[in-house]
Write a protein that holds these residues in place. Sequence first.
Motif, PDB file in Angstrom:
ATOM      1  N   ALA A   9     -14.618 -10.918   5.710  1.00  0.00           N
ATOM      2  CA  ALA A   9     -14.962  -9.489   5.705  1.00  0.00           C
ATOM      3  C   ALA A   9     -13.785  -8.654   5.196  1.00  0.00           C
ATOM      4  O   ALA A   9     -13.965  -7.720   4.424  1.00  0.00           O
ATOM      5  CB  ALA A   9     -15.339  -9.043   7.116  1.00  0.00           C
ATOM      6  N   ALA A  10     -12.565  -9.009   5.638  1.00  0.00           N
ATOM      7  CA  ALA A  10     -11.393  -8.271   5.189  1.00  0.00           C
ATOM      8  C   ALA A  10     -11.215  -8.430   3.685  1.00  0.00           C
ATOM      9  O   ALA A  10     -10.864  -7.492   2.968  1.00  0.00           O
ATOM     10  CB  ALA A  10     -10.149  -8.772   5.929  1.00  0.00           C
ATOM     11  N   GLY A  11     -11.468  -9.657   3.202  1.00  0.00           N
ATOM     12  CA  GLY A  11     -11.324  -9.896   1.762  1.00  0.00           C
ATOM     13  C   GLY A  11     -12.324  -9.098   0.958  1.00  0.00           C
ATOM     14  O   GLY A  11     -11.995  -8.517  -0.073  1.00  0.00           O
ATOM     15  N   LEU A  12     -13.579  -9.045   1.436  1.00  0.00           N
ATOM     16  CA  LEU A  12     -14.599  -8.268   0.729  1.00  0.00           C
ATOM     17  C   LEU A  12     -14.272  -6.786   0.745  1.00  0.00           C
ATOM     18  O   LEU A  12     -14.492  -6.074  -0.241  1.00  0.00           O
ATOM     19  CB  LEU A  12     -15.968  -8.512   1.383  1.00  0.00           C
ATOM     20  N   ALA A  13     -13.719  -6.308   1.893  1.00  0.00           N
ATOM     21  CA  ALA A  13     -13.346  -4.893   1.966  1.00  0.00           C
ATOM     22  C   ALA A  13     -12.258  -4.576   0.967  1.00  0.00           C
ATOM     23  O   ALA A  13     -12.266  -3.530   0.306  1.00  0.00           O
ATOM     24  CB  ALA A  13     -12.869  -4.558   3.383  1.00  0.00           C
ATOM     25  N   ALA A  14     -11.285  -5.509   0.822  1.00  0.00           N
ATOM     26  CA  ALA A  14     -10.208  -5.279  -0.156  1.00  0.00           C
ATOM     27  C   ALA A  14     -10.761  -5.269  -1.565  1.00  0.00           C
ATOM     28  O   ALA A  14     -10.392  -4.440  -2.398  1.00  0.00           O
ATOM     29  CB  ALA A  14      -9.141  -6.367  -0.001  1.00  0.00           C
ATOM     30  N   LYS A 324     -13.001   5.501  -8.118  1.00  0.00           N
ATOM     31  CA  LYS A 324     -12.194   5.784  -6.937  1.00  0.00           C
ATOM     32  C   LYS A 324     -11.459   7.105  -7.089  1.00  0.00           C
ATOM     33  O   LYS A 324     -11.064   7.487  -8.192  1.00  0.00           O
ATOM     34  CB  LYS A 324     -11.170   4.666  -6.708  1.00  0.00           C
ATOM     35  N   LEU A 325     -11.263   7.785  -5.980  1.00  0.00           N
ATOM     36  CA  LEU A 325     -10.473   9.015  -5.944  1.00  0.00           C
ATOM     37  C   LEU A 325      -9.201   8.733  -5.151  1.00  0.00           C
ATOM     38  O   LEU A 325      -9.243   8.027  -4.136  1.00  0.00           O
ATOM     39  CB  LEU A 325     -11.270  10.143  -5.279  1.00  0.00           C
ATOM     40  N   TYR A 326      -8.097   9.300  -5.611  1.00  0.00           N
ATOM     41  CA  TYR A 326      -6.810   9.031  -4.981  1.00  0.00           C
ATOM     42  C   TYR A 326      -6.198  10.315  -4.415  1.00  0.00           C
ATOM     43  O   TYR A 326      -6.179  11.357  -5.083  1.00  0.00           O
ATOM     44  CB  TYR A 326      -5.825   8.452  -5.997  1.00  0.00           C
ATOM     45  N   GLU A 335      -4.144   7.064  -0.614  1.00  0.00           N
ATOM     46  CA  GLU A 335      -5.421   6.947   0.075  1.00  0.00           C
ATOM     47  C   GLU A 335      -6.520   6.816  -0.980  1.00  0.00           C
ATOM     48  O   GLU A 335      -6.599   7.632  -1.906  1.00  0.00           O
ATOM     49  CB  GLU A 335      -5.658   8.168   0.962  1.00  0.00           C
ATOM     50  N   VAL A 336      -7.358   5.780  -0.825  1.00  0.00           N
ATOM     51  CA  VAL A 336      -8.382   5.454  -1.818  1.00  0.00           C
ATOM     52  C   VAL A 336      -9.758   5.818  -1.263  1.00  0.00           C
ATOM     53  O   VAL A 336     -10.168   5.299  -0.218  1.00  0.00           O
ATOM     54  CB  VAL A 336      -8.336   3.955  -2.177  1.00  0.00           C
ATOM     55  N   LYS A 343     -16.031   8.594   0.854  1.00  0.00           N
ATOM     56  CA  LYS A 343     -15.491   8.041   2.101  1.00  0.00           C
ATOM     57  C   LYS A 343     -14.224   7.231   1.825  1.00  0.00           C
ATOM     58  O   LYS A 343     -14.105   6.582   0.786  1.00  0.00           O
ATOM     59  CB  LYS A 343     -16.530   7.156   2.798  1.00  0.00           C
ATOM     60  N   LEU A 344     -13.316   7.248   2.820  1.00  0.00           N
ATOM     61  CA  LEU A 344     -12.062   6.494   2.708  1.00  0.00           C
ATOM     62  C   LEU A 344     -12.351   4.998   2.739  1.00  0.00           C
ATOM     63  O   LEU A 344     -13.070   4.510   3.612  1.00  0.00           O
ATOM     64  CB  LEU A 344     -11.123   6.861   3.862  1.00  0.00           C
ATOM     65  N   GLU A 345     -11.774   4.279   1.763  1.00  0.00           N
ATOM     66  CA  GLU A 345     -11.976   2.831   1.697  1.00  0.00           C
ATOM     67  C   GLU A 345     -10.727   2.042   2.050  1.00  0.00           C
ATOM     68  O   GLU A 345     -10.805   0.953   2.596  1.00  0.00           O
ATOM     69  CB  GLU A 345     -12.423   2.429   0.294  1.00  0.00           C
ATOM     70  N   ALA A 346      -9.563   2.569   1.665  1.00  0.00           N
ATOM     71  CA  ALA A 346      -8.334   1.798   1.873  1.00  0.00           C
ATOM     72  C   ALA A 346      -7.131   2.719   1.751  1.00  0.00           C
ATOM     73  O   ALA A 346      -7.241   3.858   1.263  1.00  0.00           O
ATOM     74  CB  ALA A 346      -8.236   0.676   0.842  1.00  0.00           C
ATOM     75  N   THR A 347      -6.003   2.223   2.219  1.00  0.00           N
ATOM     76  CA  THR A 347      -4.724   2.899   2.004  1.00  0.00           C
ATOM     77  C   THR A 347      -3.769   1.883   1.395  1.00  0.00           C
ATOM     78  O   THR A 347      -3.513   0.829   1.986  1.00  0.00           O
ATOM     79  CB  THR A 347      -4.152   3.425   3.335  1.00  0.00           C
ATOM     80  N   TRP A 348      -3.292   2.184   0.192  1.00  0.00           N
ATOM     81  CA  TRP A 348      -2.381   1.270  -0.512  1.00  0.00           C
ATOM     82  C   TRP A 348      -0.943   1.668  -0.206  1.00  0.00           C
ATOM     83  O   TRP A 348      -0.540   2.827  -0.421  1.00  0.00           O
ATOM     84  CB  TRP A 348      -2.617   1.344  -2.017  1.00  0.00           C
ATOM     85  N   ASP A 349      -0.180   0.693   0.240  1.00  0.00           N
ATOM     86  CA  ASP A 349       1.228   0.923   0.567  1.00  0.00           C
ATOM     87  C   ASP A 349       2.067   0.845  -0.705  1.00  0.00           C
ATOM     88  O   ASP A 349       1.975  -0.122  -1.471  1.00  0.00           O
ATOM     89  CB  ASP A 349       1.702  -0.119   1.583  1.00  0.00           C
ATOM     90  N   LEU A 350       2.893   1.868  -0.939  1.00  0.00           N
ATOM     91  CA  LEU A 350       3.766   1.872  -2.106  1.00  0.00           C
ATOM     92  C   LEU A 350       5.136   1.273  -1.795  1.00  0.00           C
ATOM     93  O   LEU A 350       5.867   0.888  -2.703  1.00  0.00           O
ATOM     94  CB  LEU A 350       3.946   3.301  -2.636  1.00  0.00           C
TER      95      LEU A 350
END
Length: 363
Positions: A9-14, A324-326, A335-336, A343-350
């Motif tokens: 599930a985590a992989g599909l979400a990513a 996607k909107l950033y 924030e993706v 809706k928020l899908e993920a947060t990418w760490d820089l």
Amino acid sequence: MQKIRFVLAAGLAALATIPTHAATLFMGAYPDVLLVFDEGKGAVTQKIKLDTGLPTAMSLSDDGKRIYVSTITTSGIEVIDAASRKVVSKFSLNDGPNRVRFYGGVADPAGRYFYTIITKIDKEMDRYKVSKPLYGVVDLKLGKLVRTAEIEKDDEKAIGGFRVAFKVSGDGKYLYAFGEKVIVIDTATLKATDRIDLARPEGTGLENVGFGGSLETLRTPGQYVSLFNAADPYIHSKMFGLARFDLNSRQFDFTPIGPAPTAMAGLEITPDGKQAYTVVTNGTLGSKRCEFWHMDLSTNAVIDKAEFPCRSRFRFGMSMDGAKLYIYGASFDIEVYDAKTLKLEATWDLGNDATGAGMVAVP
């Protein structure tokens, strides 16, 4: 089995956050680097060292081959080859004790001259002499400031400060400054030849540096598309709408959409030119509210809105495929949001503190 399901599930979400056509994003970061971010991997893959210092603004050439970065530490300009990710040119406008301050600008279509607004700070015997804001022309081949001209008094407020957005016509003859008015400037004389009563609606609190993001305009040569505010001639009620400028003929059309909100953060348009998104803010401090607005460009109507948590300062961007909107800038992450559902899908760490220099996307 439960653990396997969780990992799956985590992989599909990513995977769901990976844009269909992943691009490479360039972003300014402290203290003196450009981050190279792979949308497909959702990770920083390279850091480009900038010898002239902290990046404050960026723009992509019309052909998509060069990235122009302005830096504040030594008032520098660095030119990046978008394909090889190499610095191909760099120089500082400072000259010994004499300094130049500027926050961005635009290169002409030939890539020879860079137009901006500057302040000169000259050291004299007993003091520093600070000039008024001036139009400045930088020769990118010679690496120095070659021309300046005073801004007409009536245009100083209309320009709206250093963080104005610029575009140059395809023939290189006219410079457009998109501030509190649209001012058309003859590049040969640096004199204003026309003024249009439309104002860009960005709020300063959004850290929009007015440099023009790579996706703020439709990718049509000679055309500039963005949101503007206008006022009716009778009761002066402000409204926002979409304006399309022909940079060669100086003709434009403006389509009102609705009452002007407190502030908006640029315009991002999908690659097919059919959908557009902006960020609207109302209120301040604790009462500040931020919303995505989704617009249909065939009808110039707002078709969806969604509130999201405000940051005190941020920038707004879009993936190259428009999916996607950033929300990013002045932070360590991106924030993706899904462009369809908002809706928020993920947060990418820089892993690095990003500046408000904006984002440039290349295939």
